[in-house]
Design a protein around this motif. Structure first.
Motif, PDB file in Angstrom:
ATOM      1  N   PHE A  91       0.833  -1.203   0.000  1.00 54.69           N
ATOM      2  CA  PHE A  91       0.000   0.000   0.000  1.00 54.69           C
ATOM      3  C   PHE A  91       0.870   1.256   0.000  1.00 54.69           C
ATOM      4  O   PHE A  91       0.600   2.213  -0.733  1.00 54.69           O
ATOM      5  CB  PHE A  91      -0.948   0.002   1.210  1.00 54.69           C
ATOM      6  CG  PHE A  91      -1.703   1.278   1.363  1.00 54.69           C
ATOM      7  CD1 PHE A  91      -2.749   1.587   0.517  1.00 54.69           C
ATOM      8  CD2 PHE A  91      -1.360   2.192   2.345  1.00 54.69           C
ATOM      9  CE1 PHE A  91      -3.441   2.781   0.641  1.00 54.69           C
ATOM     10  CE2 PHE A  91      -2.035   3.385   2.479  1.00 54.69           C
ATOM     11  CZ  PHE A  91      -3.084   3.682   1.626  1.00 54.69           C
ATOM     12  N   SER A 136       0.928   3.928  -2.993  1.00 58.33           N
ATOM     13  CA  SER A 136       0.607   5.329  -2.696  1.00 58.33           C
ATOM     14  C   SER A 136       1.718   6.258  -3.160  1.00 58.33           C
ATOM     15  O   SER A 136       1.459   7.308  -3.765  1.00 58.33           O
ATOM     16  CB  SER A 136       0.379   5.516  -1.193  1.00 58.33           C
ATOM     17  OG  SER A 136      -0.710   4.751  -0.768  1.00 58.33           O
ATOM     18  N   ARG A 189       1.606   6.546  -6.961  1.00 56.34           N
ATOM     19  CA  ARG A 189       0.483   7.371  -7.443  1.00 56.34           C
ATOM     20  C   ARG A 189       0.753   8.854  -7.201  1.00 56.34           C
ATOM     21  O   ARG A 189       0.445   9.693  -8.052  1.00 56.34           O
ATOM     22  CB  ARG A 189      -0.828   6.961  -6.752  1.00 56.34           C
ATOM     23  CG  ARG A 189      -1.350   5.609  -7.180  1.00 56.34           C
ATOM     24  CD  ARG A 189      -1.783   5.554  -8.617  1.00 56.34           C
ATOM     25  NE  ARG A 189      -2.838   6.524  -8.841  1.00 56.34           N
ATOM     26  CZ  ARG A 189      -3.145   7.059 -10.013  1.00 56.34           C
ATOM     27  NH1 ARG A 189      -2.484   6.710 -11.082  1.00 56.34           N
ATOM     28  NH2 ARG A 189      -4.092   7.936 -10.121  1.00 56.34           N
ATOM     29  N   ILE A 190       1.304   9.182  -6.064  1.00 55.09           N
ATOM     30  CA  ILE A 190       1.612  10.583  -5.779  1.00 55.09           C
ATOM     31  C   ILE A 190       2.682  11.087  -6.745  1.00 55.09           C
ATOM     32  O   ILE A 190       2.574  12.187  -7.299  1.00 55.09           O
ATOM     33  CB  ILE A 190       2.060  10.749  -4.313  1.00 55.09           C
ATOM     34  CG1 ILE A 190       0.870  10.515  -3.382  1.00 55.09           C
ATOM     35  CG2 ILE A 190       2.669  12.130  -4.079  1.00 55.09           C
ATOM     36  CD1 ILE A 190       1.241  10.389  -1.920  1.00 55.09           C
TER      37      ILE A 190
END
Length: 127
Positions: A108, A112, A115-116
């Motif tokens: 995760f 994350s 994606r950022i």
């Protein structure tokens, strides 16, 4: 007070600061801090993090609420969903082996971060 207590306080300060400044959940700091730094089992670290995040979230939320940085309708709906999701997630987490939880948590975090990195690139100025 022991060195471990001082380190825990320092971890709380870092998590609180990051939560207030960039909006991350304290668990993003607390869980790795406890599992890597203190060698606490993943399920225990997650439960401890959830309990420790309560005051952090309340203080940060009130501060942003006072500054007008909160969409109240969204916060209420996300809070309701979060309570239900946390209850279900906690019931599932106590049944899953800690090594699997640790891998899921790591995946995760990596997802994350990816994606950022991809979605928050600065856009060039338009002519």
């Amino acid at each position: 007070m022991t060195w471990g207590d001082l380190v825990a306080i320092a971890g709380g300060l870092v998590a609180g600061f990051l939560s207030g400044t960039i909006g991350i959940g304290g668990g993003l700091v607390f869980v790795p801090f406890m599992t890597i730094g203190f060698r606490i089992a993943q399920p225990l670290a997650q439960g401890t993090s959830l309990a420790a995040v309560i005051p952090t979230a309340v203080v940060g939320g009130i501060t942003h609420l006072r500054r007008g940085n909160v969409r109240r309708d969204a916060a209420i709906w996300m809070g309701v969903g979060g309570v239900v999701g946390a209850a279900v997630g906690a019931l599932v987490a106590v049944e899953v082996p800690g090594s699997i939880l640790a891998r899921l948590f790591g995946a995760f975090l990596l997802f994350s971060a990816y994606r950022i990195l991809v979605t928050e690139r600065p856009t060039p100025p338009q002519p």
